[in-house]
Design a protein around this motif. Structure first.
Motif, PDB file in Angstrom:
ATOM      1  N   UNK A 158       0.872  -1.183   0.000  1.00  0.00           N
ATOM      2  CA  UNK A 158       0.000   0.000   0.000  1.00  0.00           C
ATOM      3  C   UNK A 158       0.898   1.218   0.000  1.00  0.00           C
ATOM      4  N   UNK A 159       0.620   2.158  -0.922  1.00  0.00           N
ATOM      5  CA  UNK A 159       1.389   3.406  -0.959  1.00  0.00           C
ATOM      6  C   UNK A 159       0.446   4.575  -0.684  1.00  0.00           C
ATOM      7  N   UNK A 160       0.998   5.650  -0.142  1.00  0.00           N
ATOM      8  CA  UNK A 160       0.203   6.861   0.091  1.00  0.00           C
ATOM      9  C   UNK A 160       1.151   8.051  -0.012  1.00  0.00           C
ATOM     10  N   UNK A 161       1.089   8.764  -1.118  1.00  0.00           N
ATOM     11  CA  UNK A 161       1.961   9.926  -1.332  1.00  0.00           C
ATOM     12  C   UNK A 161       1.293  11.193  -0.832  1.00  0.00           C
ATOM     13  N   UNK A 162       1.884  11.826   0.155  1.00  0.00           N
ATOM     14  CA  UNK A 162       1.408  13.102   0.695  1.00  0.00           C
ATOM     15  C   UNK A 162      -0.079  13.070   1.061  1.00  0.00           C
ATOM     16  N   UNK A 163      -0.529  11.935   1.561  1.00  0.00           N
ATOM     17  CA  UNK A 163      -1.942  11.808   1.954  1.00  0.00           C
ATOM     18  C   UNK A 163      -2.127  11.991   3.452  1.00  0.00           C
ATOM     19  N   UNK A 164      -1.329  11.269   4.263  1.00  0.00           N
ATOM     20  CA  UNK A 164      -1.658  11.203   5.699  1.00  0.00           C
ATOM     21  C   UNK A 164      -1.645  12.584   6.354  1.00  0.00           C
ATOM     22  N   UNK A 165      -0.845  13.510   5.785  1.00  0.00           N
ATOM     23  CA  UNK A 165      -0.762  14.860   6.360  1.00  0.00           C
ATOM     24  C   UNK A 165      -2.059  15.651   6.191  1.00  0.00           C
ATOM     25  N   UNK A 166      -2.921  15.228   5.245  1.00  0.00           N
ATOM     26  CA  UNK A 166      -4.168  15.976   5.046  1.00  0.00           C
ATOM     27  C   UNK A 166      -5.359  15.295   5.732  1.00  0.00           C
ATOM     28  N   UNK A 167      -5.111  14.167   6.389  1.00  0.00           N
ATOM     29  CA  UNK A 167      -6.218  13.456   7.028  1.00  0.00           C
ATOM     30  C   UNK A 167      -6.433  13.940   8.460  1.00  0.00           C
ATOM     31  N   UNK A 168      -7.704  14.023   8.867  1.00  0.00           N
ATOM     32  CA  UNK A 168      -8.010  14.425  10.242  1.00  0.00           C
ATOM     33  C   UNK A 168      -7.570  13.323  11.207  1.00  0.00           C
ATOM     34  N   UNK A 169      -7.709  12.065  10.802  1.00  0.00           N
ATOM     35  CA  UNK A 169      -7.352  10.942  11.682  1.00  0.00           C
ATOM     36  C   UNK A 169      -6.450   9.960  10.936  1.00  0.00           C
ATOM     37  N   UNK A 170      -5.172  10.291  10.799  1.00  0.00           N
ATOM     38  CA  UNK A 170      -4.277   9.399  10.049  1.00  0.00           C
ATOM     39  C   UNK A 170      -4.215   7.991  10.620  1.00  0.00           C
ATOM     40  N   UNK A 171      -4.389   7.857  11.952  1.00  0.00           N
ATOM     41  CA  UNK A 171      -4.288   6.526  12.572  1.00  0.00           C
ATOM     42  C   UNK A 171      -5.353   5.576  12.021  1.00  0.00           C
ATOM     43  N   UNK A 172      -6.535   6.117  11.722  1.00  0.00           N
ATOM     44  CA  UNK A 172      -7.624   5.284  11.201  1.00  0.00           C
ATOM     45  C   UNK A 172      -7.226   4.744   9.822  1.00  0.00           C
ATOM     46  N   UNK A 173      -6.649   5.619   8.999  1.00  0.00           N
ATOM     47  CA  UNK A 173      -6.230   5.192   7.655  1.00  0.00           C
ATOM     48  C   UNK A 173      -5.110   4.146   7.748  1.00  0.00           C
ATOM     49  N   UNK A 174      -4.172   4.335   8.671  1.00  0.00           N
ATOM     50  CA  UNK A 174      -3.059   3.383   8.788  1.00  0.00           C
ATOM     51  C   UNK A 174      -3.582   1.990   9.155  1.00  0.00           C
ATOM     52  N   UNK A 175      -4.608   1.943  10.001  1.00  0.00           N
ATOM     53  CA  UNK A 175      -5.184   0.632  10.360  1.00  0.00           C
ATOM     54  C   UNK A 175      -5.860  -0.001   9.145  1.00  0.00           C
ATOM     55  N   UNK A 176      -6.473   0.851   8.321  1.00  0.00           N
ATOM     56  CA  UNK A 176      -7.073   0.334   7.087  1.00  0.00           C
ATOM     57  C   UNK A 176      -5.995  -0.197   6.137  1.00  0.00           C
ATOM     58  N   UNK A 177      -4.883   0.523   6.043  1.00  0.00           N
ATOM     59  CA  UNK A 177      -3.778   0.067   5.172  1.00  0.00           C
ATOM     60  C   UNK A 177      -3.342  -1.334   5.622  1.00  0.00           C
ATOM     61  N   UNK A 178      -3.223  -1.470   6.943  1.00  0.00           N
ATOM     62  CA  UNK A 178      -2.755  -2.747   7.479  1.00  0.00           C
ATOM     63  C   UNK A 178      -3.780  -3.848   7.187  1.00  0.00           C
ATOM     64  N   UNK A 179      -5.051  -3.514   7.332  1.00  0.00           N
ATOM     65  CA  UNK A 179      -6.109  -4.515   7.108  1.00  0.00           C
ATOM     66  C   UNK A 179      -6.079  -5.055   5.672  1.00  0.00           C
ATOM     67  N   UNK A 180      -5.879  -4.161   4.690  1.00  0.00           N
ATOM     68  CA  UNK A 180      -5.959  -4.626   3.296  1.00  0.00           C
ATOM     69  C   UNK A 180      -4.640  -5.241   2.813  1.00  0.00           C
ATOM     70  N   UNK A 181      -3.596  -5.198   3.666  1.00  0.00           N
ATOM     71  CA  UNK A 181      -2.314  -5.812   3.286  1.00  0.00           C
ATOM     72  C   UNK A 181      -2.261  -7.278   3.684  1.00  0.00           C
ATOM     73  N   UNK A 182      -1.530  -8.059   2.909  1.00  0.00           N
ATOM     74  CA  UNK A 182      -1.272  -9.457   3.287  1.00  0.00           C
ATOM     75  C   UNK A 182      -0.238  -9.461   4.420  1.00  0.00           C
ATOM     76  N   UNK A 183      -0.162 -10.545   5.221  1.00  0.00           N
ATOM     77  CA  UNK A 183       0.940 -10.651   6.186  1.00  0.00           C
ATOM     78  C   UNK A 183       2.257 -10.551   5.418  1.00  0.00           C
ATOM     79  N   UNK A 184       3.185  -9.763   5.933  1.00  0.00           N
ATOM     80  CA  UNK A 184       4.455  -9.555   5.224  1.00  0.00           C
ATOM     81  C   UNK A 184       4.388  -8.419   4.213  1.00  0.00           C
ATOM     82  N   UNK A 185       3.181  -7.841   4.042  1.00  0.00           N
ATOM     83  CA  UNK A 185       3.015  -6.740   3.082  1.00  0.00           C
ATOM     84  C   UNK A 185       3.700  -5.462   3.560  1.00  0.00           C
TER      85      UNK A 185
END
Ligand SMILES: C[S@@+](CC[C@H](N)C(=O)[O-])C[C@H]1O[C@@H](n2cnc3c(N)ncnc32)[C@H](O)[C@@H]1O
Length: 259
Positions: free
Chosen positions: A105-132
């Motif tokens: 999962x990539x995110x270019x200059x996104x997390x800085x514009x999010x109100x709750x970056x932690x929520x997005x990071x958990x989503x990134x982790x959810x959609x990744x395979x183990x080892x992703x």
């Protein structure tokens, strides 16, 4: 209007000339993908893809690329420019994909514009395979030789509000979201600008003329005088250079979600 709606509107308006204004994103996108080092054929999801700075770099490495963005204007242009990328509108906080769908999962200059970056990071982790792998770029405030312009901007138009997400905090949030092996690298990008008129053209792309039109006539003229004096001084003393800094963050899914 929610902050998400106002953000979407802002990026819809910027979509047409986004990569012209933000001259560094294509370069940072390539470096971010190099940093993630996906294997050929890897399934990559680029979140907050914009005009595709990161997504097309992943495509160039032979990856199978999906992209999402909250702005309809961005998604429409991304689809038109890169039909090989599967692009759709989606919110980083609620990714419309099953668990374990992607290798990277990539995110270019996104997390800085999010109100709750932690929520997005958990989503990134959810959609990744183990080892992703997750790979994120973050803007690093760099004022450099354009300090006079930032100061001028602050005096006429006020400062920026809110606290920026720092690189250290992002690394902490990655760990809290269940990522391990967090690494970071710094990037510095400089773009020489021909003369004061070219610097003005760059500011005009960002809508400075409309902002000036909203000022009382005397104040707008005073701003222009100060701008020209500052730009001329920089031009004749070493040249006008736009300086930009970023950090590239990478981490791997191996741990449990914490916090
Ligand atoms: C600063 S731009 C970066 C674009 C691109 N990744 C790049 O590196 O050039 C941020 C992008 O994130 C999108 N965005 C903002 N909030 C979002 C959200 N909650 N979910 C998905 N995308 C979002 C914006 O529409 C915009 O295209």
């Amino acid at each position: 209007m929610t902050s998400t709606e106002s953000g979407r509107r802002k990026y819809d308006q910027l979509a047409e000339r986004y990569e012209e204004i933000f001259f560094y994103v294509a370069d940072v996108g390539r470096r971010l993908v190099d940093h993630a080092a996906p294997a050929r054929g890897a399934r990559v999801l680029d979140v907050g893809a914009g005009r595709g700075a990161v997504a097309r770099a992943a495509l160039a490495r032979g990856c199978e690329v999906s992209a999402v963005d909250a702005s309809a204007g961005m998604v429409e242009r991304l689809r038109a420019d890169h039909p090989e990328i599967t692009a759709r509108r989606s919110d980083a906080a609620r990714l419309d994909f099953p668990d374990g769908s992607f290798d990277v999962v990539t995110a270019g200059f996104l997390v800085q514009v999010l109100a709750e970056p932690a929520v997005a990071l958990r989503e990134f982790r959810r959609v990744l395979v183990p080892g992703g792998t997750v790979a994120i770029s973050l803007e690093r405030p760099t004022i450099g030789r354009l300090g006079w312009l930032h100061e001028l901007n602050r005096r006429y138009f006020g400062g920026q509000s809110g606290e920026a997400l720092t690189a250290d905090r992002l690394d902490e949030l990655l760990t809290e979201a269940g990522f391990d092996r967090v690494t970071r690298t710094d990037l510095d990008i400089a773009k020489p600008v021909a003369d004061p008129a070219a610097l003005w053209d760059w500011l005009a792309l960002q809508g400075v003329q409309q902002v000036l039109d909203g000022l009382p006539a005397g104040k707008a003229d005073a701003f222009l005088d100060e701008f020209l004096a500052g730009a001329e001084h920089m031009h004749t003393h070493g040249g006008i250079v736009l300086e930009f800094g970023a950090t590239l963050h990478r981490a791997v899914v191996t741990g449990q979600v914490r916090g």
